[in-house]
Motif scaffolding. Structure first.
Motif, PDB file in Angstrom:
ATOM      1  N   PRO A 134       0.813  -1.229   0.000  1.00 29.58           N
ATOM      2  CA  PRO A 134       0.000   0.000   0.000  1.00 29.58           C
ATOM      3  C   PRO A 134       0.838   1.267   0.000  1.00 29.58           C
ATOM      4  O   PRO A 134       0.476   2.266  -0.650  1.00 29.58           O
ATOM      5  CB  PRO A 134      -0.836  -0.122   1.278  1.00 29.58           C
ATOM      6  CG  PRO A 134      -0.161  -1.135   2.120  1.00 29.58           C
ATOM      7  CD  PRO A 134       0.521  -2.062   1.183  1.00 29.58           C
ATOM      8  N   LEU A 135       1.983   1.242   0.698  1.00 29.27           N
ATOM      9  CA  LEU A 135       2.843   2.420   0.680  1.00 29.27           C
ATOM     10  C   LEU A 135       3.429   2.646  -0.707  1.00 29.27           C
ATOM     11  O   LEU A 135       3.521   3.788  -1.178  1.00 29.27           O
ATOM     12  CB  LEU A 135       3.977   2.243   1.696  1.00 29.27           C
ATOM     13  CG  LEU A 135       3.577   2.139   3.175  1.00 29.27           C
ATOM     14  CD1 LEU A 135       4.820   1.999   4.042  1.00 29.27           C
ATOM     15  CD2 LEU A 135       2.756   3.326   3.619  1.00 29.27           C
ATOM     16  N   GLY A 136       3.831   1.567  -1.383  1.00 35.04           N
ATOM     17  CA  GLY A 136       4.366   1.697  -2.731  1.00 35.04           C
ATOM     18  C   GLY A 136       3.333   2.166  -3.730  1.00 35.04           C
ATOM     19  O   GLY A 136       3.634   2.976  -4.616  1.00 35.04           O
ATOM     20  N   VAL A 137       2.097   1.694  -3.594  1.00 39.84           N
ATOM     21  CA  VAL A 137       1.012   2.150  -4.477  1.00 39.84           C
ATOM     22  C   VAL A 137       0.743   3.633  -4.260  1.00 39.84           C
ATOM     23  O   VAL A 137       0.580   4.402  -5.214  1.00 39.84           O
ATOM     24  CB  VAL A 137      -0.259   1.316  -4.228  1.00 39.84           C
ATOM     25  CG1 VAL A 137      -1.457   1.941  -4.937  1.00 39.84           C
ATOM     26  CG2 VAL A 137      -0.049  -0.112  -4.719  1.00 39.84           C
ATOM     27  N   ALA A 138       0.699   4.046  -2.984  1.00 36.37           N
ATOM     28  CA  ALA A 138       0.469   5.460  -2.696  1.00 36.37           C
ATOM     29  C   ALA A 138       1.581   6.328  -3.275  1.00 36.37           C
ATOM     30  O   ALA A 138       1.319   7.392  -3.869  1.00 36.37           O
ATOM     31  CB  ALA A 138       0.367   5.666  -1.183  1.00 36.37           C
ATOM     32  N   ARG A 139       2.821   5.871  -3.141  1.00 37.21           N
ATOM     33  CA  ARG A 139       3.951   6.653  -3.654  1.00 37.21           C
ATOM     34  C   ARG A 139       3.987   6.658  -5.179  1.00 37.21           C
ATOM     35  O   ARG A 139       4.335   7.667  -5.802  1.00 37.21           O
ATOM     36  CB  ARG A 139       5.252   6.056  -3.095  1.00 37.21           C
ATOM     37  CG  ARG A 139       6.532   6.642  -3.683  1.00 37.21           C
ATOM     38  CD  ARG A 139       6.743   8.073  -3.240  1.00 37.21           C
ATOM     39  NE  ARG A 139       8.012   8.577  -3.757  1.00 37.21           N
ATOM     40  CZ  ARG A 139       8.143   9.213  -4.925  1.00 37.21           C
ATOM     41  NH1 ARG A 139       7.069   9.426  -5.687  1.00 37.21           N
ATOM     42  NH2 ARG A 139       9.316   9.654  -5.329  1.00 37.21           N
ATOM     43  N   GLY A 140       3.607   5.545  -5.818  1.00 40.76           N
ATOM     44  CA  GLY A 140       3.725   5.445  -7.263  1.00 40.76           C
ATOM     45  C   GLY A 140       2.566   6.031  -8.038  1.00 40.76           C
ATOM     46  O   GLY A 140       2.751   6.501  -9.159  1.00 40.76           O
ATOM     47  N   LEU A 141       1.368   6.027  -7.446  1.00 37.78           N
ATOM     48  CA  LEU A 141       0.178   6.471  -8.184  1.00 37.78           C
ATOM     49  C   LEU A 141      -0.224   7.909  -7.896  1.00 37.78           C
ATOM     50  O   LEU A 141      -0.884   8.537  -8.719  1.00 37.78           O
ATOM     51  CB  LEU A 141      -1.006   5.550  -7.861  1.00 37.78           C
ATOM     52  CG  LEU A 141      -0.975   4.135  -8.439  1.00 37.78           C
ATOM     53  CD1 LEU A 141      -2.271   3.413  -8.110  1.00 37.78           C
ATOM     54  CD2 LEU A 141      -0.760   4.162  -9.943  1.00 37.78           C
ATOM     55  N   PHE A 142       0.148   8.414  -6.719  1.00 36.45           N
ATOM     56  CA  PHE A 142      -0.370   9.716  -6.305  1.00 36.45           C
ATOM     57  C   PHE A 142       0.762  10.709  -6.065  1.00 36.45           C
ATOM     58  O   PHE A 142       1.892  10.329  -5.763  1.00 36.45           O
ATOM     59  CB  PHE A 142      -1.218   9.575  -5.028  1.00 36.45           C
ATOM     60  CG  PHE A 142      -2.415   8.687  -5.198  1.00 36.45           C
ATOM     61  CD1 PHE A 142      -3.563   9.167  -5.805  1.00 36.45           C
ATOM     62  CD2 PHE A 142      -2.382   7.371  -4.789  1.00 36.45           C
ATOM     63  CE1 PHE A 142      -4.665   8.347  -5.976  1.00 36.45           C
ATOM     64  CE2 PHE A 142      -3.473   6.540  -4.952  1.00 36.45           C
ATOM     65  CZ  PHE A 142      -4.628   7.030  -5.560  1.00 36.45           C
TER      66      PHE A 142
END
Length: 553
Positions: free
Chosen positions: A79-87
């Protein structure tokens, strides 16, 4: 002629550093009396190993903890990687730096820091009255401590994959009526799944080869792993070389299976750009989601970085742990003792820095030659050189230590590095060789072959092309890899404990011994200095790589 000499020299170095230790481990595992010069009773040690009462506990503990670490690392890092990569989050580079620190912190230091926080009468109980001693000294505690140290491999794998691929396909899906969740589930998640699988399997591999955390926490919780079992067979009298070798083979087999599974799952899956032009992925505006995302990242940062880091720094300035967190219990004597001429800290620091510098130079040279021969020259037998240079990535440190003991502790060698500082240098070079090979190989593939071919057309030899064309262009990647090798080698623990000659200490051995002797303050003062030094070196390496990347563009 020079090319043939370089090829032969590189192959010899790789055989000495990597192949021979592995061969001797296998021979000792097959022939229990091999250390005595006998090839009798082949495979007879297998039955003794299978009959060992602790084998199921060691194997089960290793697999359970490694699987738990991989799962928890994914639950935190994905979830941290998704938040950093998408937003487009506030202070994105700050989060990257924050989550780089746990990966730079040696796991054994993180475990010792958590011990001081959570053990009975630790900092948490002193300040809040909460006692989490039983949680810490359990399988769950070991998994959590290791996962908080390892989850960055998942975070960076996922976030970098998303930053590279962008959101063009998901935006197209949104334009055609798909909801945000549907676009993520059917477009983004399949694109990032190879990176997630690679990160989880890397976390699994790092967990099965870890020694410091189970050694620090497992004794009081009754948890045993293969790494601690191997160390016990080598440390307790009588020394069981055959048993240690067999357990090493089992550990290598598990590690190789993990790497094979990773390559099977991710090797044939690629994410490509459909425009052909690289664009900067700025990320979508998170809106109200920014608040929970920042809160989540802050909480993880507090648990993974701030709490163990504060425990480490605080322990280095407390006069006594029993005196509590009070101003009148603060002191700088532990740092003063480190720099005292009467202490061993300066000698340990000098030993570690010298060995780390030597490892950086040797691995940098071997990595450059191996990558050049494989990527640019494409010599015959390049597959062997490539395999030997990358195999150490799947070798646990304790296995390398066992192999070097079996290889060099022999009477027939006229000169042997065993029981000297050279054996430590060999172990560091073997363990860390894949870093320069990967970085330099990647840089060489980006260069292409036109420049060297042009030099060859104008009469330059392969060695001249390497010296005057290739080396200046890949030097930023080479220097960055050498700095990383230096930072990691300067605090390596497991092979240092196994191979350090009597009377010689490295920084990691010094810290470990201080805890064993009850001198926690000096140990944590040294650990704090080690972490700060490693962070500075890693940031320097990243800065060099980024400048090199901008220069190429």
């Amino acid at each position: 002629m020079k090319q043939k000499i370089l090829s032969a020299a590189t192959l010899v170095l790789l055989v000495v550093l990597v192949a021979l230790p592995l061969v001797f481990i296998v021979l000792q595992a097959v022939f229990p009396q091999f250390s005595a010069g006998s090839f009798a009773h082949a495979f007879s040690g297998v039955s003794a190993l299978l009959a060992e009462p602790q084998l199921p506990d060691m194997l089960g503990g290793t697999l359970q903890i490694a699987l738990g670490v991989a799962l928890v690392s994914a639950l935190i890092g994905f979830p941290l990687g998704v938040a950093r990569g998408l937003f487009s989050l506030p202070f994105p580079r700050l989060w990257d730096l924050l989550f780089l620190i746990p990966f730079l912190t040696p796991p054994y230091i993180a475990a010792l820091s958590w011990m001081l926080v959570l053990q009975r009468r630790g900092y948490l109980e002193q300040l809040t009255g909460i006692d989490l001693n039983d949680l810490l000294f359990s399988k769950t505690g070991i998994v959590l401590v290791m996962a908080l140290n390892i989850f960055p491999v998942v975070y960076f794998a996922v976030s970098r994959s998303l930053l590279a691929s962008g959101q063009r396909l998901s935006l197209v899906a949104r334009v055609h009526g798909a909801s945000a969740w549907r676009a993520f589930w059917h477009i983004t998640l399949p694109m990032v799944s190879p990176a997630l699988a690679a990160g989880m399997l890397l976390a699994f591999t790092l967990a099965i080869e870890e020694f410091g955390v189970p050694a620090a926490l497992g004794t009081r919780s009754g948890v045993v792993m293969l790494t601690t079992g191997i160390e016990k067979k080598l440390a307790d009298w009588p020394v069981d070389l055959s048993g240690a070798s067999l357990l090493s083979v089992v550990l290598v087999a598990i590690a190789l299976c993990a790497w094979w599974l990773q390559r099977t799952l991710t090797g044939k899956k690629e994410v490509t750009s459909i425009t052909g032009k690289p664009t900067e992925n700025c990320g979508a505006e998170p809106g109200l989601l920014a608040i929970p995302m920042v809160i989540l990242m802050t909480v993880v940062g507090l648990l993974a970085v701030v709490l163990p880091g504060a425990s480490m720094a605080l322990s280095g300035v407390l006069l006594t742990l029993s005196g509590g967190v009070k101003l009148d219990n603060m002191t700088g004597s532990h740092y003063a003792a480190l720099f005292s001429q009467q202490g061993d800290a300066l000698l340990a620091s000098g030993t570690s820095l010298s060995l780390a510098l030597g490892a950086a130079c040797v691995t940098g040279l071997v990595g450059l030659l191996a990558s050049w021969l494989v990527v640019v020259q494409k010599i015959k037998g390049r597959a062997v050189i490539d395999a030997l240079s990358l195999i150490p990535a799947a070798l646990p440190g304790i296995v390398v230590g066992v192999g070097l003991i079996l290889l060099w502790n022999r009477a027939f060698w006229p000169i042997s590095p065993y029981n000297s500082w050279v054996i430590l240098l060999l172990s560091y070079c073997c363990l860390l060789l894949p870093w320069p090979v990967r970085y330099i190989g990647s840089a060489l593939r980006q260069l292409g072959g036109n420049l060297e071919s042009a030099a060859r057309v104008h009469g330059a030899s392969p060695f001249q092309a390497l010296r005057f064309i290739v080396l200046p262009l890949v030097f930023p990647a080479l220097l960055a890899a050498m700095l990383m090798v230096f930072a990691i080698a300067s605090r390596e623990l497991v092979t240092s404990l196994l191979l350090a000659p009597a009377g010689m200490q490295t920084v990691s051995v010094f810290i470990w011994r201080q805890f064993e002797q009850g001198a926690v303050g000096q140990g944590m003062a040294m650990a704090t200095l080690t972490l700060v030094t490693g962070l500075i070196l890693m940031l320097t390496a990243l800065g060099i790589m980024q400048r090199g990347g901008r220069g190429e563009r």
